[in-house]
Write a protein that holds these residues in place. Structure first.
Motif, PDB file in Angstrom:
ATOM      1  N   LEU A   1     -79.064  86.221  33.658  1.00  0.00           N
ATOM      2  CA  LEU A   1     -80.162  86.864  33.309  1.00  0.00           C
ATOM      3  C   LEU A   1     -79.804  88.677  33.181  1.00  0.00           C
ATOM      4  O   LEU A   1     -80.350  89.187  32.312  1.00  0.00           O
TER       5      LEU A   1
ATOM      6  N   ILE B   1     -85.862  79.706  28.372  1.00  0.00           N
ATOM      7  CA  ILE B   1     -85.549  81.266  28.321  1.00  0.00           C
ATOM      8  C   ILE B   1     -84.957  81.072  26.749  1.00  0.00           C
ATOM      9  O   ILE B   1     -85.524  81.904  25.985  1.00  0.00           O
TER      10      ILE B   1
ATOM     11  N   ILE C   1     -82.721  90.462  31.051  1.00  0.00           N
ATOM     12  CA  ILE C   1     -83.888  89.909  31.138  1.00  0.00           C
ATOM     13  C   ILE C   1     -84.294  90.384  32.662  1.00  0.00           C
ATOM     14  O   ILE C   1     -83.594  90.108  33.708  1.00  0.00           O
TER      15      ILE C   1
ATOM     16  N   LYS D   1     -88.202  83.090  25.501  1.00  0.00           N
ATOM     17  CA  LYS D   1     -87.980  84.478  25.367  1.00  0.00           C
ATOM     18  C   LYS D   1     -88.901  85.374  26.410  1.00  0.00           C
ATOM     19  O   LYS D   1     -89.581  85.993  26.078  1.00  0.00           O
TER      20      LYS D   1
ATOM     21  N   VAL E   1     -88.493  87.047  34.893  1.00  0.00           N
ATOM     22  CA  VAL E   1     -88.616  85.785  35.495  1.00  0.00           C
ATOM     23  C   VAL E   1     -88.475  85.799  37.174  1.00  0.00           C
ATOM     24  O   VAL E   1     -87.840  86.539  37.751  1.00  0.00           O
TER      25      VAL E   1
END
Length: 463
Positions: A70, A43, A75, A47, A51
């Motif tokens: 996350l 990560i 994310i 980037k 996920v």
């Protein structure tokens, strides 16, 4: 450019299968991670935009631990799961994922889930960076098939925007919300904008099907398959072939039939009583006013079925959360129920104020019944005072506890009495309390007996 996806999965075959699905669809995938530490390293370097996250991983730390990180990093992520208990499910949900995918994976389900998750993430991001005061209402362009859905409040429009997005996806949708919020109307609108719009739309209320006939109703039966089966019968799933089936009150589906329903979702296959399995091509929309996580915890709802249905949860706001829509809805019902040839009556300032001040526990259905009642009672061009019998619930003789709060049982008792009063003590049938509360009439009768309010009902009816 397609988003970049990171797969965090410790099973090689499943991770490879996901990677093939994503690559074939044009997505760019990062190196596969099999532990939390490996995922964090990737990560930091690559980037990823989203996920796909297994819950149980190699090494120390779980997918839930990574999910918390996350979420902090903003994310998007979706959990991968084979099976989980209630504790794990609640812990996973607390990390605010954009969905759950159940193993084994199907390419179509994976790609739809990615579309859904990325859309939700894109539209949720402003809430993290803007204050409520500075956030401007978003203009929503809706299809004409949604014109029958009355409301302009921002919360309702956001729900309709999500319904518009998912309408074309042909995925399962779980419509959540309190009784009377219009779940079936939303389902019909989703069907109307889908590629199946010209095919059947079949409605099934799982809460009203007789327990001894529910399997036959849903899956059909062959002639002679049981006593009384004089002819072959097509079930609701078969009738909806090529179209859409809407399963209302899905939380009422008996646990023993949930396995067969899961098979419909996974394999698109039904098995009539006494017959052979056959393929069906349909879309499933389901709705409930129950907390399915609580139902899973109580052992009344299968967790794998919950995951399958929860691909795209669509939450309908209650009427008290969309106060701006109360008067437009009231005016719509005034026109709807005005006698033929009669100009619809208008609401006075006092009547308007009364409608806006009330919380509407029965939501749109309760508002509709209230307006219809007021039209019957009014002979003038203006409804001066809105008669809302349900508001009398505050005068209930049931005492609060020593802290000044009522128990859930006391609140349920008051609410049932209030709804009964609003519909002149009618329990079943059109406009009855069971319809307003969105439960089976037999269930309501049972609750009335259990709560010991039969005598009070008789006393109020005779007063």
């Amino acid at each position: 450019m397609k988003p970049k996806i990171l797969i965090v999965e410790d099973q090689f075959i499943e991770a490879k299968s996901l990677n093939v699905i994503l690559t074939n669809a044009g997505y760019f995938t990062c190196a596969i991670a099999r532990s939390v530490d490996a995922a964090l390293s990737i990560i930091e370097k690559e980037k990823p935009d989203l996920v796909l996250l297994d819950i149980f991983l190699h090494g120390e730390g779980t997918g839930i631990d990574l999910g918390k990180i996350l979420n902090e990093k903003n994310i998007a992520f979706v959990y991968l799961s084979a099976n989980s208990n209630r504790q794990i499910l609640e812990a996973a949900k607390s990390t605010k994922p954009y969905g759950f995918m159940v193993k084994p994976f199907r390419a179509k389900d994976v790609l739809i889930m990615l579309d859904v998750a990325l859309y939700l993430h894109k539209n949720r991001q402003p809430e993290k960076t803007e204050s409520i005061a500075s956030k401007k209402p978003v203009a929503v362009a809706l299809p004409p098939e949604f014109n029958n859905l009355i409301g302009k409040s921002q919360k309702f429009l956001e729900t309709l925007e999500q319904a518009k997005i998912v309408g074309a996806k042909d995925t399962s949708v779980l419509i959540l919300g309190e009784s009377g919020t219009g779940k079936e109307m939303i389902a019909r609108s989703i069907h109307k904008i889908s590629a199946r719009r010209s095919k059947p739309f079949v409605v099934v209320n799982c809460g009203t099907l007789p327990p001894n006939l529910i399997e036959s109703e849903l899956f059909g039966h062959e002639k002679g398959s049981f006593t009384g089966a004089a002819t072959k019968r097509e079930g609701k799933f078969e009738l909806a072939d090529e179209g859409t089936i809407f399963l209302d009150e899905i939380g009422e589906l008996p646990i023993e039939l949930q396995v067969k329903f899961l098979r419909v979702l996974q394999e698109r296959e039904i098995e009539p009583i006494g017959g052979k399995p056959r393929k069906v091509n349909l879309r499933v929309l389901a709705a409930t006013n129950k907390d399915l996580v609580e139902e899973v915890a109580a052992g009344r709802f299968r967790i794998d079925l919950y995951y399958r249905l929860n691909v795209f949860p669509l939450m309908l706001p209650s009427l008290r959360e969309r106060k701006d829509d109360i008067i437009p809805l009231a005016n719509y019902f005034l026109k709807k129920y005005a006698e033929e040839g009669r100009q619809p009556p208008e609401l006075s300032e006092e009547a308007t104020k009364s409608l806006l001040q009330y919380d509407w526990p029965g939501n749109i259905r309760e508002l509709e019944n209230t307006i219809q009642r007021n039209i019957v009672l009014s002979n003038s061009a203006i409804i001066e005072t809105a008669d809302i019998p349900v508001s009398k619930k505050t005068t209930s003789s049931t005492p609060a506890n020593k802290d000044g709060f009522k128990t859930m049982i006391e609140n349920e008792r008051d609410h049932i009495l209030s709804v009964l009063e609003s519909c002149n003590w009618k329990i079943s049938g059109k406009g009855g309390a069971a319809e307003i509360l969105d439960i089976n009439a037999n269930t309501l009768t049972s609750r009335i007996k259990k709560l010991g309010i039969e005598k009070e009902i008789t006393a109020r009816k005779n007063s």
